[in-house]
Design an enzyme around this catalytic site. Structure first.
Site, PDB file in Angstrom:
ATOM      1  N   LYS A 172      39.512  40.091  16.985  1.00 20.30           N
ATOM      2  CA  LYS A 172      39.106  39.568  15.295  1.00 20.30           C
ATOM      3  C   LYS A 172      38.519  40.430  14.503  1.00 20.30           C
ATOM      4  O   LYS A 172      37.529  40.793  14.631  1.00 20.30           O
ATOM      5  CB  LYS A 172      38.284  38.058  15.739  1.00 20.30           C
ATOM      6  CG  LYS A 172      38.261  37.949  14.712  1.00 20.30           C
ATOM      7  CD  LYS A 172      38.600  37.401  14.549  1.00 20.30           C
ATOM      8  CE  LYS A 172      39.519  35.451  14.145  1.00 20.30           C
ATOM      9  NZ  LYS A 172      40.790  34.965  13.703  1.00 20.30           N
ATOM     10  N   ASN A 202      41.707  38.208  10.003  1.00 17.79           N
ATOM     11  CA  ASN A 202      41.818  36.835   8.942  1.00 17.79           C
ATOM     12  C   ASN A 202      41.512  36.882   7.294  1.00 17.79           C
ATOM     13  O   ASN A 202      40.845  36.434   7.150  1.00 17.79           O
ATOM     14  CB  ASN A 202      40.761  36.106   9.386  1.00 17.79           C
ATOM     15  CG  ASN A 202      40.389  35.037  10.670  1.00 17.79           C
ATOM     16  OD1 ASN A 202      39.846  35.067  11.672  1.00 17.79           O
ATOM     17  ND2 ASN A 202      42.465  34.866  10.583  1.00 17.79           N
ATOM     18  N   ASN A 248      48.978  32.627  11.548  1.00 19.23           N
ATOM     19  CA  ASN A 248      48.208  31.520  12.110  1.00 19.23           C
ATOM     20  C   ASN A 248      47.397  30.749  10.527  1.00 19.23           C
ATOM     21  O   ASN A 248      47.806  29.583  10.963  1.00 19.23           O
ATOM     22  CB  ASN A 248      47.737  30.946  13.336  1.00 19.23           C
ATOM     23  CG  ASN A 248      46.380  31.178  12.972  1.00 19.23           C
ATOM     24  OD1 ASN A 248      45.807  32.654  13.201  1.00 19.23           O
ATOM     25  ND2 ASN A 248      46.116  30.593  12.338  1.00 19.23           N
ATOM     26  N   HIS A 299      48.018  30.077  19.228  1.00 21.84           N
ATOM     27  CA  HIS A 299      46.731  30.256  18.726  1.00 21.84           C
ATOM     28  C   HIS A 299      45.458  30.037  19.391  1.00 21.84           C
ATOM     29  O   HIS A 299      46.088  29.160  20.253  1.00 21.84           O
ATOM     30  CB  HIS A 299      46.894  29.735  16.810  1.00 21.84           C
ATOM     31  CG  HIS A 299      45.712  30.288  16.417  1.00 21.84           C
ATOM     32  ND1 HIS A 299      44.648  28.532  16.127  1.00 21.84           N
ATOM     33  CD2 HIS A 299      44.993  30.663  15.579  1.00 21.84           C
ATOM     34  CE1 HIS A 299      43.664  28.997  15.617  1.00 21.84           C
ATOM     35  NE2 HIS A 299      43.707  29.966  15.208  1.00 21.84           N
ATOM     36  N   SER A 300      44.393  30.355  19.404  1.00 25.57           N
ATOM     37  CA  SER A 300      43.077  29.444  20.060  1.00 25.57           C
ATOM     38  C   SER A 300      41.682  29.594  19.112  1.00 25.57           C
ATOM     39  O   SER A 300      42.204  30.297  18.180  1.00 25.57           O
ATOM     40  CB  SER A 300      42.936  30.295  21.244  1.00 25.57           C
ATOM     41  OG  SER A 300      41.364  29.741  21.789  1.00 25.57           O
TER      42      SER A 300
END
Length: 401
Positions: A172, A202, A248, A299-300
């Site tokens: 991430k 992101n 996502n 996705h989680s």
């Protein structure tokens, strides 16, 4: 029955800020009154919890085999969300999972049998790395340690791989300067030469920065996930990138599929039954991806064992699942609401063949996590506001670099 719960969450950093000390979830129990109880799990933020409670009240007397009627009852007065996600889908999802759990239990079959049958016995998951602090401000250090540089991330990866045998690794990103995160990927490649790597900032980068990072990591990444905002931005980056782009964030409802695919914006879609509207909706999504030659992963977000079981049942039935799925399970450090949580061994979950989802609610654990919800004081996840308690100058910017 709808029960909000809270469980400890480490200080995991991301482009929006940092995870608060408590993660919120909502547990749904669908009691048919004849001994059959179906389980579902969903987000725990107060506005969503309120919608789920209203939907639960509207569902009394509905046939759990009539999913069309269930969806109509759930629809209620929901209005579109600002981020483009379907609020009906998000509320319907835990009830659909619970209904499928009931249906499968009644039939004496696992849920994957209702999704077309099992195409694999084990569903692979990846190690999900985060930049993180050693502890929450004022709290005791957790068992994972700090990870604020490449060495810290390599140590974190070794810990997760040693514990769970993960065969692929995702970082991430969007936390530090892009060059620093490229350096981290290079360190992970040196430490894990045979593990596929992914990077997900992101939407923290402009299209220009994304293209530069894609060039710098062309030989290192399995895919680059959501480097920049929007379908058009992703399409621009995809034209320059040598690896697939995954998402996502820019593909979150059916209406996004055609523009994303016709523009070549994404090569991998990360399905998430929590916001696509359940397991069957994700199976439909995967079929569309297959038709367009687009890969599929899952996705989680911070979740408990009911969601992991649902993901495993879905993954077992999806021939299109071409990449190991994301999961936050290791970060919950054994905390759960089910009696025997599914285990990740050698990087995968063995799919239960017992009736239903394959997990059983532990009412004592549920009670304890509900008590934590009542005490913790958090009602809406806000990574940015929590970060600002440490760094008042912090702002959520997408893109930032």
């Amino acid at each position: 029955m709808v029960t909000p719960v809270a469980f400890p969450d480490p200080p995991l950093l991301n482009s929006a800020g940092v995870h608060e000390p408590w993660a919120l979830r909502t547990i749904v129990e669908l009691d048919c009154g004849d001994g059959l109880v179906g389980l579902g799990e969903t987000f725990g933020d107060a506005p969503h919890l309120d919608r789920v409670r209203r939907a639960a009240a509207a569902l009394v007397g509905t046939d759990p085999f009539d999913l069309a009627a269930v969806r109509r009852a759930v629809a209620g007065d929901h209005t579109p969300r600002a981020d483009g996600q379907d609020p009906v889908a998000r509320v319907f999802a835990p009830f659909e999972v619970a209904c499928l759990d009931v249906q499968a239990r009644a039939a004496g079959q696992p849920v994957h049998a209702l999704l077309g049958g099992k195409v694999r016995d084990r569903v692979a998951f990846c190690a999900y790395l985060f930049y993180k602090w050693a502890a929450h401000p004022g709290g005791d250090p957790d068992g994972f340690g700090a990870a604020l540089d490449p060495d810290g991330l390599v140590a974190q990866a070794r810990l997760l791989v040693d514990r769970h045998g993960f065969g692929s690794i995702k970082l991430k990103g969007g936390v530090f300067e892009p060059a620093a995160e490229v350096e981290a990927i290079q360190a992970l490649r040196a430490a894990f030469p045979d593990h596929p790597l992914r990077l997900d900032p992101n939407c923290a980068w402009t299209t220009g920065t994304s293209a530069k990072v894609a060039a710098a990591t062309a030989e290192l990444l399995e895919y680059l996930e959501d480097p920049t905002p929007g379908i058009e931005g992703m399409a621009e980056v995809a034209r320059a990138a040598r690896m697939p782009l995954a998402t996502n964030m820019c593909v979150v409802r059916t209406g996004h599929l055609r523009p994303a695919f016709t523009q070549g914006a994404v090569g991998v879609v990360l399905a998430d039954h929590h916001y696509w509207g359940g397991l069957r909706a994700c199976a439909d999504l995967a079929a569309v991806c297959r038709a367009w030659g687009v890969g599929v992963s899952m996705h989680s977000n911070s979740h408990l064992g009911i969601s992991l079981a649902a993901m495993a049942q879905l993954g077992a039935a999806l021939p299109e699942l071409t990449y190991a799925a994301d999961t936050h399970t290791p970060w919950q450090d054994g905390v759960d609401v089910v009696t025997e949580p599914l285990s990740i061994v050698d990087g995968a979950v063995t799919v239960p063949d017992t009736p239903g989802l394959g997990v059983t609610l532990d009412r004592d654990r549920l009670g304890r996590l509900h008590e934590q919800y009542e005490r913790c004081g958090i009602r809406v996840r806000d990574d940015t506001a929590y970060m600002r308690t440490v760094d008042p100058s912090f702002r959520k910017l997408r893109p930032r670099w």
